[in-house]
Write an enzyme that holds these catalytic residues in place. Structure first.
Site, mmCIF file in Angstrom:
data_model
loop_
_atom_site.group_PDB
_atom_site.id
_atom_site.type_symbol
_atom_site.label_atom_id
_atom_site.label_comp_id
_atom_site.label_asym_id
_atom_site.label_seq_id
_atom_site.Cartn_x
_atom_site.Cartn_y
_atom_site.Cartn_z
ATOM 1 N N GLU A 169 7.632 5.410 1.659
ATOM 2 C CA GLU A 169 7.928 5.085 0.257
ATOM 3 C C GLU A 169 7.885 6.289 -0.682
ATOM 4 O OE1 GLU A 169 5.400 1.742 -0.670
ATOM 5 O OE2 GLU A 169 6.200 0.546 0.961
ATOM 6 N N ASP A 220 11.101 3.430 4.080
ATOM 7 C CA ASP A 220 11.123 3.069 2.650
ATOM 8 C C ASP A 220 11.692 1.674 2.462
ATOM 9 O OD1 ASP A 220 10.822 3.369 -0.161
ATOM 10 O OD2 ASP A 220 11.326 5.496 0.003
ATOM 11 N N GLU A 289 9.971 -3.752 8.536
ATOM 12 C CA GLU A 289 9.064 -4.718 7.892
ATOM 13 C C GLU A 289 9.815 -5.970 7.446
ATOM 14 O OE1 GLU A 289 6.677 -2.856 4.808
ATOM 15 O OE2 GLU A 289 6.483 -1.001 5.948
HETATM 16 O O1 9MR Z 1 1.155 -6.401 3.914
HETATM 17 C C1 9MR Z 1 0.319 -5.432 3.326
HETATM 18 C C2 9MR Z 1 -0.652 -6.119 2.366
HETATM 19 O O2 9MR Z 1 -1.561 -6.922 3.086
HETATM 20 C C3 9MR Z 1 -1.389 -5.079 1.549
HETATM 21 O O3 9MR Z 1 -2.169 -5.729 0.558
HETATM 22 C C4 9MR Z 1 -0.379 -4.137 0.888
HETATM 23 C C5 9MR Z 1 -1.083 -3.066 0.076
HETATM 24 O O4 9MR Z 1 -0.201 -2.173 -0.457
HETATM 25 O O5 9MR Z 1 0.423 -3.530 1.884
HETATM 26 C C6 9MR Z 1 1.199 -4.456 2.559
HETATM 27 O O6 9MR Z 1 2.056 -3.808 3.462
HETATM 28 C C7 9MR Z 1 3.048 -2.968 2.862
HETATM 29 C C8 9MR Z 1 3.351 -1.870 3.842
HETATM 30 O O7 9MR Z 1 2.176 -1.210 4.222
HETATM 31 C C9 9MR Z 1 4.331 -0.883 3.257
HETATM 32 N N1 9MR Z 1 5.517 -1.549 2.779
HETATM 33 C C10 9MR Z 1 5.333 -2.711 1.929
HETATM 34 C C11 9MR Z 1 4.373 -3.687 2.602
HETATM 35 C C12 9MR Z 1 4.253 -4.961 1.774
HETATM 36 O O8 9MR Z 1 3.691 -4.664 0.536
#
Ligand code: 9MR
Length: 391
Positions: A169, A220, A289
């Site tokens: 990101e 990203d 994702e």
């Molecule tokens: O799914 C993850 C969530 O449980 C966390 O609270 C969050 C914190 O930023 O991160 C989420 O995972 C993210 C991933 O690491 C990066 N891309 C976006 C995902 C969804 O927010």
């Protein structure tokens, strides 16, 4: 005589089984781990690996969760447990309990593993950005911490975690160019070539050194839908590849909404990024994702009634996505598709971006039952029967 009777008996036993195999499963509403349910990873074995984000606390052997994940996926990634905030919470402290459990699990089931994530602006320990003498860290201090982290974590799992999200990101949402992060502010344009990609260049070079055989990804979101963001991402990766920075692929997170973006827009994004093979022949795209929110981004509502019409739209969108992924895999542009979660009972989209919201963005429902979208991903022609099975 005896043999004839035995043969007859065997025939009588096996015939109905064969007939049933031809007819398909007894229902299209079955537990994800039921023997009659086809396996996603087997269905896509000729095209790409299929994976899911998990949390190690969900992995009780014999549980519905466990049975579902080992049946359907051949790639795993931890949803949160391998983020730097948890692994390296304070100077000199590395905590590997959950990552070790994750790697042991992956190896026990013969799956490929993704490491998520090394360099990110979020879920990162704040001490990294503070100087030894108070105030903000210098670029030397921050790079030394980055190098120590990458070599320690990747070194520990060398040859065992196959793919890493090295940078996550980095591109800005609203304005053009890079996200304004501590990485960019502190490291900036160290080599004076006119861009601040330097923190990423160092990250990828440290990663290559730590495990020369690992696949190194830049990841990203919104690349599949936001052309400005896609262009800025593409320019950054292209510029770095031209400089010889070791990047093996682009991760499109794909947190999409039902029907948005169009399949054509999404497919163009994959093709654009995959064209970077021109600079690195082994360059690939991964869907890292994937989930499909039932709600449009600006929708503020908390629930949505799952009518048969909505089930159908949802199933068709998922089916169309996977048909397109297959096409891209056949072109050699895509090698992996990972969903962000396994079942609707555990998704970050419950409560985000609207607190108290209930979403249903995955292929298995809250009770681990197959949704029509699952059958659509197996074979789009099964969607009507799968919807009828819900009534
Ligand atoms: O799914 C993850 C969530 O449980 C966390 O609270 C969050 C914190 O930023 O991160 C989420 O995972 C993210 C991933 O690491 C990066 N891309 C976006 C995902 C969804 O927010």
């Amino acid at each position: 005589m005896r043999i004839t009777v035995m043969l007859l008996a065997m025939l009588l036993f096996f015939l109905p089984l064969c007939a049933r195999a031809e007819e398909g499963p007894s229902s299209y509403h079955l537990p994800a781990y039921d023997d009659q349910v086809p396996s996603l990873r087997e269905a896509y074995a000729d095209f790409f690996k299929v994976g899911a984000a998990i949390n190690t606390f969900q992995l009780q052997e014999g549980s519905d969760f466990y049975k579902t994940v080992i049946k359907h996926y051949n790639v795993f990634v931890t949803e949160n447990e391998m983020k730097p905030q948890y692994i390296n919470p304070s100077k000199g402290t590395f905590s590997f309990d959950a990552p070790d459990r994750f790697v042991a699990f992956g190896e026990s089931v013969g799956a490929s593993l993704r490491g998520h994530t090394l360099v990110w602006h979020n879920q990162v320990p704040q001490w990294w950005f503070k100087g030894e003498n108070g105030g903000t860290a210098t670029s030397e201090e921050l790079l030394a911490r980055m190098e120590e982290y990458i070599s320690t974590v990747m070194g520990r799992y060398k040859g065992r975690i196959h793919t890493w999200d090295v940078v996550n990101e980095a591109i800005s949402d609203g304005s053009s160019g890079l996200r304004d992060s501590d990485w960019v502010r502190i490291i900036g344009d160290l080599d004076g070539d006119g861009n601040a990609y330097d923190f990423m260049e160092y990250a990828f070079r440290y990663a290559r050194e730590a495990d020369p055989d690992a696949q190194l990804i830049i990841n990203d979101y919104s690349l599949e839908s936001d052309s400005r963001k896609l262009n800025d991402f593409y320019t950054a990766v292209r510029t770095m590849l031209e400089k010889g920075v070791p990047i093996d692929g682009a991760g499109i997170q794909a947190h999409v909404s039902l029907g948005y973006p169009s399949i054509a827009t999404f497919e163009q994004a994959i093709e654009k990024l995959a064209s970077l093979k021109e600079l690195n022949p082994s360059f690939t795209v991964q869907i890292t994702e994937l989930d499909v929110s039932l709600f449009a981004w600006n929708d503020q509502s908390k629930t949505k009634e799952m009518t048969p019409e909505l089930q159908q739209k949802f199933a068709e969108y998922y089916a169309d996505l996977f048909t397109m992924f297959k096409r891209q895999a056949e072109k050699g542009n895509l090698d992996m598709v990972v969903t962000w979660g396994v079942f609707d009972g555990s998704s970050w989209l419950d409560g985000f971006p609207v607190s108290g919201r209930t979403n249903a963005p995955l292929l298995f429902d809250r009770s681990f039952m197959t949704k029509p979208a699952f059958w659509g991903v197996i074979d789009p022609a099964l969607i009507p029967e799968a919807i009828a099975a819900l009534e």
